[in-house]
Scaffold this motif. Structure first.
Motif, mmCIF file in Angstrom:
data_model
loop_
_atom_site.group_PDB
_atom_site.id
_atom_site.type_symbol
_atom_site.label_atom_id
_atom_site.label_comp_id
_atom_site.label_asym_id
_atom_site.label_seq_id
_atom_site.Cartn_x
_atom_site.Cartn_y
_atom_site.Cartn_z
ATOM 1 N N TRP A 296 11.057 19.323 0.387
ATOM 2 C CA TRP A 296 10.230 19.654 -0.617
ATOM 3 C C TRP A 296 8.976 18.701 -0.802
ATOM 4 N N LEU A 297 9.175 17.438 -0.890
ATOM 5 C CA LEU A 297 8.387 16.281 -0.874
ATOM 6 C C LEU A 297 7.374 16.158 0.435
ATOM 7 N N THR A 298 8.239 16.472 1.556
ATOM 8 C CA THR A 298 7.342 16.544 2.645
ATOM 9 C C THR A 298 6.235 17.669 2.792
ATOM 10 N N MET A 299 6.799 18.955 2.385
ATOM 11 C CA MET A 299 5.920 19.950 2.251
ATOM 12 C C MET A 299 4.662 19.688 1.351
ATOM 13 N N HIS A 300 4.837 19.260 0.188
ATOM 14 C CA HIS A 300 3.901 19.143 -0.493
ATOM 15 C C HIS A 300 2.787 17.805 -0.155
ATOM 16 N N MET A 301 3.379 16.817 0.372
ATOM 17 C CA MET A 301 2.689 15.755 1.065
ATOM 18 C C MET A 301 1.735 16.543 2.132
ATOM 19 N N ASP A 302 2.237 17.206 2.874
ATOM 20 C CA ASP A 302 1.524 17.773 3.863
ATOM 21 C C ASP A 302 0.201 18.667 3.293
ATOM 22 N N GLU A 303 0.799 19.526 2.402
ATOM 23 C CA GLU A 303 -0.196 20.353 1.637
ATOM 24 C C GLU A 303 -1.318 19.689 1.180
ATOM 25 N N MET A 304 -1.114 18.314 0.315
ATOM 26 C CA MET A 304 -2.019 17.707 -0.012
ATOM 27 C C MET A 304 -2.786 16.746 1.101
ATOM 28 N N GLU A 305 -2.175 16.693 2.014
ATOM 29 C CA GLU A 305 -2.736 15.593 3.056
ATOM 30 C C GLU A 305 -2.703 14.363 2.489
ATOM 31 N N THR B 48 -0.824 10.484 2.659
ATOM 32 C CA THR B 48 0.425 9.609 3.365
ATOM 33 C C THR B 48 1.589 8.981 2.623
ATOM 34 N N GLN B 49 2.650 8.719 3.145
ATOM 35 C CA GLN B 49 3.644 8.045 2.338
ATOM 36 C C GLN B 49 3.169 7.043 1.394
ATOM 37 N N ASP B 50 2.196 5.951 2.357
ATOM 38 C CA ASP B 50 1.620 4.871 1.705
ATOM 39 C C ASP B 50 0.912 5.445 0.189
ATOM 40 N N TRP B 51 0.116 6.339 0.381
ATOM 41 C CA TRP B 51 -0.807 6.742 -0.704
ATOM 42 C C TRP B 51 0.327 7.004 -1.854
ATOM 43 N N LEU B 52 1.413 7.972 -1.618
ATOM 44 C CA LEU B 52 2.362 8.336 -2.619
ATOM 45 C C LEU B 52 3.120 7.186 -3.277
ATOM 46 N N ALA B 53 3.450 6.281 -2.393
ATOM 47 C CA ALA B 53 4.081 4.699 -2.811
ATOM 48 C C ALA B 53 3.189 4.302 -3.975
ATOM 49 N N TRP B 54 2.019 4.163 -3.461
ATOM 50 C CA TRP B 54 0.994 3.370 -4.287
ATOM 51 C C TRP B 54 0.930 4.242 -5.797
ATOM 52 N N LYS B 55 0.605 5.551 -5.629
ATOM 53 C CA LYS B 55 0.498 6.283 -6.746
ATOM 54 C C LYS B 55 1.804 6.098 -7.725
ATOM 55 N N THR B 56 2.788 6.219 -7.022
ATOM 56 C CA THR B 56 4.141 6.336 -8.004
ATOM 57 C C THR B 56 4.760 4.819 -8.268
ATOM 58 N N ASP B 57 3.974 3.857 -7.656
ATOM 59 C CA ASP B 57 4.572 2.494 -7.977
ATOM 60 C C ASP B 57 5.915 2.100 -7.305
ATOM 61 N N VAL C 121 6.086 11.592 -9.521
ATOM 62 C CA VAL C 121 5.766 12.536 -8.184
ATOM 63 C C VAL C 121 5.432 13.902 -9.050
ATOM 64 N N CYS C 122 6.224 14.261 -9.834
ATOM 65 C CA CYS C 122 6.116 15.654 -10.467
ATOM 66 C C CYS C 122 4.651 15.627 -11.107
ATOM 67 N N ARG C 123 4.459 14.794 -11.917
ATOM 68 C CA ARG C 123 3.118 14.816 -12.582
ATOM 69 C C ARG C 123 2.047 14.836 -11.617
ATOM 70 N N LEU C 124 1.877 14.148 -10.555
ATOM 71 C CA LEU C 124 0.945 14.211 -9.377
ATOM 72 C C LEU C 124 0.572 15.493 -8.695
ATOM 73 N N LEU C 125 1.981 16.182 -8.430
ATOM 74 C CA LEU C 125 1.840 17.433 -7.804
ATOM 75 C C LEU C 125 1.535 18.436 -8.852
ATOM 76 N N ALA C 126 1.757 18.361 -10.034
ATOM 77 C CA ALA C 126 1.265 19.350 -11.219
ATOM 78 C C ALA C 126 -0.225 19.393 -11.253
ATOM 79 N N LEU C 127 -0.925 18.060 -10.971
ATOM 80 C CA LEU C 127 -2.277 17.976 -11.143
ATOM 81 C C LEU C 127 -3.067 18.357 -9.848
ATOM 82 N N ALA C 128 -2.326 17.988 -8.722
ATOM 83 C CA ALA C 128 -3.000 18.271 -7.447
ATOM 84 C C ALA C 128 -2.871 19.962 -7.012
#
Length: 87
Positions: free
Chosen positions: A14-23, A25-34, A58-65
């Motif tokens: 699920w996470l990989t699918m959404h990260m791909d859709e949002m284009e 990186t794992q580094d970016w998601l790590a930074w945004k989720t601390d 993560v859920c909040r970020l995806l809801a916004l995106a």
């Protein structure tokens, strides 16, 4: 494409699918989720699932995106965590 609740098998998928859709990186998601990038790598590789704080971030970020309701994203993600935990 709007995934439906239960459309994935695991949180990592699920996470990989959404990260791909949002284009993003794992580094970016790590930074945004601390969290460490290695933590996101473990989530994506299905070696672990997030604690409640990062999970909600993560859920909040995806809801916004995706401009989908937070509750929908939360239920979808929780279903995938449940599926992964049962493997």
């Amino acid at each position: 494409m709007q995934p439906v609740v239960g459309s994935c098998t695991t949180y990592g998928e699920w996470l990989t699918m959404h990260m791909d859709e949002m284009e993003v990186t794992q580094d970016w998601l790590a930074w945004k989720t601390d969290v460490a990038e290695s933590t996101v790598q473990k989530w994506a590789a299905e070696r672990s699932i997030p604690n409640i704080g990062p999970f909600l971030r993560v859920c909040r970020l995806l809801a916004l995106a995706t401009q989908r309701p937070f509750a929908d994203i939360l239920l979808e993600a929780a279903d995938c965590v449940d599926n992964q935990a049962c493997r």
